[in-house]
Design an enzyme around this catalytic site. Structure first.
Site, PDB file in Angstrom:
ATOM      1  N   HIS A  47       0.841  -1.208   0.000  1.00  0.00           N
ATOM      2  CA  HIS A  47       0.000   0.000   0.000  1.00  0.00           C
ATOM      3  C   HIS A  47       0.875   1.257   0.000  1.00  0.00           C
ATOM      4  O   HIS A  47       0.559   2.248  -0.671  1.00  0.00           O
ATOM      5  CB  HIS A  47      -0.878   0.048   1.250  1.00  0.00           C
ATOM      6  CG  HIS A  47      -1.870  -1.067   1.346  1.00  0.00           C
ATOM      7  ND1 HIS A  47      -1.786  -2.060   2.293  1.00  0.00           N
ATOM      8  CD2 HIS A  47      -2.964  -1.345   0.597  1.00  0.00           C
ATOM      9  CE1 HIS A  47      -2.794  -2.888   2.136  1.00  0.00           C
ATOM     10  NE2 HIS A  47      -3.523  -2.493   1.117  1.00  0.00           N
ATOM     11  N   GLY A 177      -2.848  -1.708  -7.029  1.00  0.00           N
ATOM     12  CA  GLY A 177      -1.720  -2.628  -7.000  1.00  0.00           C
ATOM     13  C   GLY A 177      -1.830  -3.646  -8.134  1.00  0.00           C
ATOM     14  O   GLY A 177      -2.912  -4.190  -8.395  1.00  0.00           O
ATOM     15  N   GLN A 178      -0.704  -3.911  -8.778  1.00  0.00           N
ATOM     16  CA  GLN A 178      -0.685  -4.912  -9.849  1.00  0.00           C
ATOM     17  C   GLN A 178      -0.938  -6.314  -9.284  1.00  0.00           C
ATOM     18  O   GLN A 178      -1.315  -7.221 -10.004  1.00  0.00           O
ATOM     19  CB  GLN A 178       0.662  -4.826 -10.588  1.00  0.00           C
ATOM     20  CG  GLN A 178       0.862  -5.822 -11.714  1.00  0.00           C
ATOM     21  CD  GLN A 178      -0.207  -5.733 -12.804  1.00  0.00           C
ATOM     22  OE1 GLN A 178      -0.781  -4.667 -13.041  1.00  0.00           O
ATOM     23  NE2 GLN A 178      -0.478  -6.859 -13.465  1.00  0.00           N
ATOM     24  N   LYS A 179      -0.758  -6.483  -7.958  1.00  0.00           N
ATOM     25  CA  LYS A 179      -1.019  -7.803  -7.374  1.00  0.00           C
ATOM     26  C   LYS A 179      -2.461  -8.232  -7.636  1.00  0.00           C
ATOM     27  O   LYS A 179      -2.742  -9.400  -7.875  1.00  0.00           O
ATOM     28  CB  LYS A 179      -0.733  -7.817  -5.871  1.00  0.00           C
ATOM     29  CG  LYS A 179      -0.708  -9.245  -5.364  1.00  0.00           C
ATOM     30  CD  LYS A 179      -0.698  -9.347  -3.889  1.00  0.00           C
ATOM     31  CE  LYS A 179      -1.976  -9.225  -3.261  1.00  0.00           C
ATOM     32  NZ  LYS A 179      -2.996 -10.042  -3.009  1.00  0.00           N
ATOM     33  N   LEU A 214       3.177  -9.259  -0.964  1.00  0.00           N
ATOM     34  CA  LEU A 214       2.588  -8.705   0.254  1.00  0.00           C
ATOM     35  C   LEU A 214       1.069  -8.642   0.104  1.00  0.00           C
ATOM     36  O   LEU A 214       0.554  -8.300  -0.960  1.00  0.00           O
ATOM     37  CB  LEU A 214       3.123  -7.303   0.539  1.00  0.00           C
ATOM     38  CG  LEU A 214       4.613  -7.165   0.826  1.00  0.00           C
ATOM     39  CD1 LEU A 214       4.892  -5.810   1.480  1.00  0.00           C
ATOM     40  CD2 LEU A 214       5.135  -8.274   1.720  1.00  0.00           C
TER      41      LEU A 214
END
Ligand code: PAF
Length: 313
Positions: A47, A177-179, A214
């Site tokens: 974040h 986020g690309q996650k 993460l």
């Protein structure tokens, strides 16, 4: 000096839509650019990477913290979802360190618009005063694939709150986020389809030293499960390594890596075209996105990586 005396002051917090709009209006009157980093709190370095990128793009950075009930299914972890308000404010305060004025960034130039960070933390009653919205944004077919298949309704609830957050803040740019690759894809589509005047930035995934992406949900993992959780990123590495041999071999290599860990239960492993988010077949060449979701000792984790399938020629 005591730790309390040296702690940077917490950033200001707006709890209402009217409050955040008035802060944004004031900042714009000084020529500020505005960026939004939407979060559900339980902040980690992933974040903070969104916030750092927002800070590069804008003078006023708004970090929203709202655990959105609309995007959780009835058997999901809404009640259990980690809420770590004090730690979140501390982490954000640290980004604005060496200031006495809470929330102000230290790189403010003379004559430029004030550079600062503000938290937008509405309650459920503020976001949904009449209960769940009657109007929902639908992500269409792509919202029913992968995460959407395992979590029906999740993406419609996510898009609906993102639309509300974007309308509340009206930022120039918003960070994702690309996650959560499917989320970022669907948000971009919504913004394009509905002509929303905001630039969407996908910020690279932040990883632990062993490769684990993460996630706020990593804190649910026991020590044993944490050791096994690296399987997701390791499987993606296997997919990437086998990608020059084509889609089927790449997926087989990734699956073999997951099967080597009895503690990890695969939900899906797929390779998609980043332009369409549809699975690619054996003929596909070039950059693609490998996606994985799995349960590790009951905790559901996701990850993704860019892979290059059979270089052309
Ligand atoms: O990625 C998240 O944390 C959430 O889905 C988001 C974008 C803040 C919407 O609730």
């Amino acid at each position: 000096m005591s730790p309390t005396a040296s702690a940077p002051p917490a950033p200001p917090v707006a709890k209402t839509i009217a409050g955040i709009r008035s802060i944004v209006k004031d900042a714009r009157a000084h020529g500020a650019r505005v960026a939004l980093a939407p979060t559900m709190g339980a902040l980690h370095d992933g974040h903070l990477a969104l916030v750092r990128r927002a800070r590069e793009l804008a003078d006023l950075v708004i970090v929203s913290i709202f655990v959105n009930p609309l995007q959780f299914g009835p058997n999901e972890d809404f009640d259990r979802y980690p809420r770590t308000w004090d730690a979140d404010l501390e982490a954000l305060a640290a980004l604005t360190a060496d200031n006495t004025d809470g929330g102000a960034f230290s790189d403010h130039a003379e004559g430029a618009p004030p550079r600062r960070l503000v938290v937008f933390a509405p309650g459920v009653d503020e976001m949904y005063p009449d209960g769940p919205t009657q109007t929902r944004i639908s992500g269409g077919d792509v919202a029913a694939l992968f995460e959407g298949e395992s979590r029906p309704g999740h993406f419609d609830g996510m898009l609906t709150v993102v639309a509300k957050l974007l309308n509340s803040v009206q930022p120039d740019a918003a960070m994702f986020g690309q996650k959560d690759a499917q989320q970022a894809f669907l948000v971009r589509r919504m913004v394009t389809d509905l002509n929303l005047p905001v630039a969407i930035e996908a910020v690279p995934t932040v990883r632990e030293a062993d490769g684990l992406a993460l996630s706020s949900r990593n804190r649910y993992l026991s020590d044993d499960a944490r050791r096994e959780a690296v399987t997701l990123s390791a499987a993606l590495q296997e997919v990437a390594a086998a990608a020059p041999r084509g889609t089927a071999e790449a997926l087989a290599a990734g699956r073999a890596r997951v099967e080597a860990s009895s503690a990890v239960k695969l939900d899906y492993l797929a390779i998609v075209d980043p332009q369409t988010f549809r699975s690619v077949d054996e003929r596909y060449r070039g950059p693609a996105l490998a996606l994985i979701a799995a349960r590790v000792d009951g905790t559901r984790l996701i990850d993704n990586a860019t892979v290059v399938l059979r270089s052309a020629g």
